[in-house]
Design a protein around this motif. Structure first.
Motif, PDB file in Angstrom:
ATOM      1  N   PRO A 150     -15.114   6.169  59.898  1.00 58.15           N
ATOM      2  CA  PRO A 150     -15.001   7.595  60.201  1.00 58.15           C
ATOM      3  C   PRO A 150     -16.080   8.376  59.472  1.00 58.15           C
ATOM      4  CG  PRO A 150     -13.281   6.917  58.673  1.00 58.15           C
ATOM      5  CD  PRO A 150     -13.947   5.661  59.147  1.00 58.15           C
ATOM      6  N   GLU A 151     -16.418   9.559  59.994  1.00 57.14           N
ATOM      7  CA  GLU A 151     -17.577  10.285  59.488  1.00 57.14           C
ATOM      8  C   GLU A 151     -17.433  10.727  58.031  1.00 57.14           C
ATOM      9  OE1 GLU A 151     -18.139  13.700  61.936  1.00 57.14           O
ATOM     10  OE2 GLU A 151     -16.344  14.734  61.226  1.00 57.14           O
ATOM     11  N   ASN A 152     -16.212  10.840  57.547  1.00 56.50           N
ATOM     12  CA  ASN A 152     -16.015  11.343  56.181  1.00 56.50           C
ATOM     13  C   ASN A 152     -16.047  10.256  55.114  1.00 56.50           C
ATOM     14  OD1 ASN A 152     -13.277  10.618  57.358  1.00 56.50           O
ATOM     15  ND2 ASN A 152     -12.757  10.881  55.202  1.00 56.50           N
ATOM     16  N   MET A 153     -15.977   8.975  55.513  1.00 53.30           N
ATOM     17  CA  MET A 153     -15.932   7.935  54.484  1.00 53.30           C
ATOM     18  C   MET A 153     -16.319   6.578  55.043  1.00 53.30           C
ATOM     19  SD  MET A 153     -12.827   6.649  51.991  1.00 53.30           S
ATOM     20  CE  MET A 153     -13.127   7.944  50.787  1.00 53.30           C
ATOM     21  N   CYS A 154     -17.324   5.949  54.420  1.00 52.66           N
ATOM     22  CA  CYS A 154     -17.651   4.546  54.679  1.00 52.66           C
ATOM     23  C   CYS A 154     -17.219   3.746  53.457  1.00 52.66           C
ATOM     24  CB  CYS A 154     -19.146   4.356  54.940  1.00 52.66           C
ATOM     25  SG  CYS A 154     -19.625   2.610  55.099  1.00 52.66           S
ATOM     26  N   HIS A 172     -15.538 -12.119  41.215  1.00 52.60           N
ATOM     27  CA  HIS A 172     -14.844 -12.271  42.482  1.00 52.60           C
ATOM     28  C   HIS A 172     -14.145 -10.953  42.835  1.00 52.60           C
ATOM     29  CE1 HIS A 172     -15.434 -16.599  42.658  1.00 52.60           C
ATOM     30  NE2 HIS A 172     -15.057 -16.678  41.393  1.00 52.60           N
ATOM     31  N   PHE A 173     -14.051 -10.678  44.145  1.00 52.96           N
ATOM     32  CA  PHE A 173     -13.343  -9.494  44.640  1.00 52.96           C
ATOM     33  C   PHE A 173     -12.132  -9.926  45.468  1.00 52.96           C
ATOM     34  CE2 PHE A 173     -16.943  -7.244  43.250  1.00 52.96           C
ATOM     35  CZ  PHE A 173     -16.786  -5.882  43.432  1.00 52.96           C
ATOM     36  N   ILE A 174     -11.056  -9.171  45.330  1.00 55.28           N
ATOM     37  CA  ILE A 174      -9.923  -9.248  46.258  1.00 55.28           C
ATOM     38  C   ILE A 174      -9.763  -7.857  46.852  1.00 55.28           C
ATOM     39  CG2 ILE A 174      -7.455  -9.667  46.549  1.00 55.28           C
ATOM     40  CD1 ILE A 174      -7.563 -11.475  44.090  1.00 55.28           C
ATOM     41  N   TYR A 175      -9.784  -7.761  48.177  1.00 56.36           N
ATOM     42  CA  TYR A 175      -9.645  -6.466  48.851  1.00 56.36           C
ATOM     43  C   TYR A 175      -8.333  -6.477  49.635  1.00 56.36           C
ATOM     44  CZ  TYR A 175     -10.768  -2.201  51.373  1.00 56.36           C
ATOM     45  OH  TYR A 175     -10.728  -0.915  51.866  1.00 56.36           O
ATOM     46  N   ILE A 176      -7.513  -5.448  49.423  1.00 60.66           N
ATOM     47  CA  ILE A 176      -6.193  -5.365  50.063  1.00 60.66           C
ATOM     48  C   ILE A 176      -6.129  -4.095  50.900  1.00 60.66           C
ATOM     49  CG2 ILE A 176      -3.698  -5.461  49.691  1.00 60.66           C
ATOM     50  CD1 ILE A 176      -4.337  -6.381  46.798  1.00 60.66           C
ATOM     51  N   GLY A 177      -5.877  -4.223  52.202  1.00 63.64           N
ATOM     52  CA  GLY A 177      -5.829  -3.048  53.062  1.00 63.64           C
ATOM     53  C   GLY A 177      -5.108  -3.307  54.365  1.00 63.64           C
ATOM     54  N   ASP A 178      -5.095  -2.295  55.210  1.00 58.51           N
ATOM     55  CA  ASP A 178      -4.365  -2.425  56.474  1.00 58.51           C
ATOM     56  C   ASP A 178      -5.103  -1.847  57.672  1.00 58.51           C
ATOM     57  OD1 ASP A 178      -2.992   0.454  57.373  1.00 58.51           O
ATOM     58  OD2 ASP A 178      -3.518   0.336  55.263  1.00 58.51           O
ATOM     59  N   GLY A 179      -5.931  -0.815  57.460  1.00 61.34           N
ATOM     60  CA  GLY A 179      -6.418  -0.024  58.580  1.00 61.34           C
ATOM     61  C   GLY A 179      -7.798  -0.405  59.083  1.00 61.34           C
ATOM     62  N   LYS A 180      -8.182   0.251  60.157  1.00 64.95           N
ATOM     63  CA  LYS A 180      -9.496   0.035  60.757  1.00 64.95           C
ATOM     64  C   LYS A 180     -10.613   0.331  59.756  1.00 64.95           C
ATOM     65  CE  LYS A 180     -12.283   1.490  64.746  1.00 64.95           C
ATOM     66  NZ  LYS A 180     -12.355   2.412  65.917  1.00 64.95           N
ATOM     67  N   GLY A 181     -10.412   1.345  58.919  1.00 62.02           N
ATOM     68  CA  GLY A 181     -11.411   1.716  57.927  1.00 62.02           C
ATOM     69  C   GLY A 181     -11.610   0.671  56.841  1.00 62.02           C
ATOM     70  N   ASP A 182     -10.689  -0.301  56.749  1.00 61.33           N
ATOM     71  CA  ASP A 182     -10.813  -1.369  55.758  1.00 61.33           C
ATOM     72  C   ASP A 182     -11.626  -2.554  56.282  1.00 61.33           C
ATOM     73  OD1 ASP A 182      -9.154  -0.151  53.703  1.00 61.33           O
ATOM     74  OD2 ASP A 182      -7.466  -0.503  55.051  1.00 61.33           O
ATOM     75  N   TYR A 183     -12.045  -2.494  57.540  1.00 57.70           N
ATOM     76  CA  TYR A 183     -12.800  -3.606  58.114  1.00 57.70           C
ATOM     77  C   TYR A 183     -14.231  -3.653  57.579  1.00 57.70           C
ATOM     78  CZ  TYR A 183     -14.618  -6.837  61.646  1.00 57.70           C
ATOM     79  OH  TYR A 183     -15.205  -7.904  62.285  1.00 57.70           O
ATOM     80  N   CYS A 184     -14.904  -2.513  57.542  1.00 61.36           N
ATOM     81  CA  CYS A 184     -16.279  -2.464  57.047  1.00 61.36           C
ATOM     82  C   CYS A 184     -16.387  -3.015  55.627  1.00 61.36           C
ATOM     83  CB  CYS A 184     -16.829  -1.045  57.132  1.00 61.36           C
ATOM     84  SG  CYS A 184     -18.523  -0.853  56.523  1.00 61.36           S
ATOM     85  N   PRO A 185     -15.551  -2.597  54.676  1.00 58.91           N
ATOM     86  CA  PRO A 185     -15.653  -3.177  53.332  1.00 58.91           C
ATOM     87  C   PRO A 185     -15.328  -4.668  53.303  1.00 58.91           C
ATOM     88  CG  PRO A 185     -13.725  -1.754  53.507  1.00 58.91           C
ATOM     89  CD  PRO A 185     -14.556  -1.504  54.717  1.00 58.91           C
ATOM     90  N   SER A 186     -14.451  -5.120  54.191  1.00 54.82           N
ATOM     91  CA  SER A 186     -14.141  -6.551  54.256  1.00 54.82           C
ATOM     92  C   SER A 186     -15.369  -7.359  54.644  1.00 54.82           C
ATOM     93  CB  SER A 186     -13.006  -6.806  55.254  1.00 54.82           C
ATOM     94  OG  SER A 186     -11.822  -6.137  54.866  1.00 54.82           O
ATOM     95  N   LEU A 187     -16.211  -6.780  55.501  1.00 52.18           N
ATOM     96  CA  LEU A 187     -17.442  -7.459  55.909  1.00 52.18           C
ATOM     97  C   LEU A 187     -18.459  -7.537  54.776  1.00 52.18           C
ATOM     98  CD1 LEU A 187     -17.944  -5.870  59.459  1.00 52.18           C
ATOM     99  CD2 LEU A 187     -17.158  -8.183  58.945  1.00 52.18           C
ATOM    100  N   LYS A 188     -18.308  -6.672  53.770  1.00 50.88           N
ATOM    101  CA  LYS A 188     -19.243  -6.659  52.631  1.00 50.88           C
ATOM    102  C   LYS A 188     -18.878  -7.702  51.567  1.00 50.88           C
ATOM    103  CE  LYS A 188     -21.241  -3.013  54.413  1.00 50.88           C
ATOM    104  NZ  LYS A 188     -22.560  -3.135  55.085  1.00 50.88           N
TER     105      LYS A 188
END
Length: 272
Positions: A150-154, A172-188
């Protein structure tokens, strides 16, 4: 004890089971205005407008705090956060909610001090007592340029910034999320990292549609109990030797972070 591990939490529907924006709008009686304006406004300006509607109805910032404090928080999630913190993990929040809502909830449940920083949309109470919410990335002055977010937050750019800090390098990183906006950081995330998507939510759907796009190992969860169990299994796997936590270690120090803004970007350092 310092673990070579950074744990990043989303907030809405992850740390909390509900959506904080919807909770406040519904409980404090702004649903009609929300439904009227939703088709014409993007989310963050809309939530700022909703806070204005509540102010016009005579609702104070303290009324909003009390509303947020009344919402439930799963005991397993609280336990997971306290235990991971006690084991030495560096806990952070990356959320498209806002600073006022997140700080209120975490402080109320005694876990604000478990987090080293909170990355979210800035919020402040103005001189009239009205809560103002601003975008993390200002689309007009500093667009992030990511087509996934979304335009307000990457969130992906936030993760890249964290990865580049001295305190997080080679961890090491563990990323915990649920929404569409959590997909981009998961790819990183990188090889040796882990992503924990909430099962049957947008992040999980995006990941399972093409797992080959992710370098991180995927571990799905669907309840607070599942989040706690999987997170602590991963933490103990990554800590050598496995650490032991006593009950006295569970208490996160309560703190009152001072908001620091650079432009419209806001990270809340939470001193321990």
């Amino acid at each position: 004890m310092a673990a070579a591990l950074v744990v990043v939490f989303d907030f809405d529907k992850t740390i909390i089971e509900w959506d904080s924006d919807n909770w406040v709008v519904t409980k404090l009686g702004a649903t009609d205005a929300f439904n009227r304006l939703r088709p014409t406004m993007s989310w963050t300006p809309l939530m700022d407008r909703m806070m204005g509607e509540l102010h016009e109805q005579g609702k104070s910032a303290e009324d909003i705090r009390q509303c947020l404090r009344s919402a439930p928080l799963d005991a397993h999630v609280i336990s997971a956060i306290r235990t991971a913190s006690a084991l030495g993990c560096d806990l952070k929040v990356v959320s498209d909610a806002n600073a006022f809502f997140i700080e209120t909830v975490l402080e109320h449940h005694g876990i604000l001090g478990c987090f080293s920083e909170i990355n979210t949309n800035p919020a402040r109470v103005d001189s009239d007592g009205r809560l103002r919410i601003s975008p993390f990335h200002d689309p007009a002055s500093s667009p992030h340029g990511c087509s996934l977010c979304p335009e307000n937050m990457c969130k992906g750019k936030i993760i890249e910034r964290i990865q580049a800090t001295d305190s997080a390098k080679n961890k090491h990183f563990i990323y915990i999320g649920d929404g569409k906006g959590d997909y981009c950081p998961s790819l990183k995330l990188r090889e040796g990292d882990y992503v924990m998507p909430k099962e049957n939510y947008p992040l999980w759907n995006l990941i399972t549609s093409n797992k080959q796009l992710l370098k991180a190992e995927v571990h799905a969860w669907n309840t607070g109990e599942g989040l706690e169990r999987i997170l602590l299994q991963l933490v103990n796997k990554l800590i050598t030797p496995p650490a032991q936590v006593t009950q006295v270690d569970y208490k996160c120090e309560i703190s009152n972070p001072v908001s620091k803004e650079v432009g419209h970007h806001q990270t809340l350092p939470v001193p321990n």
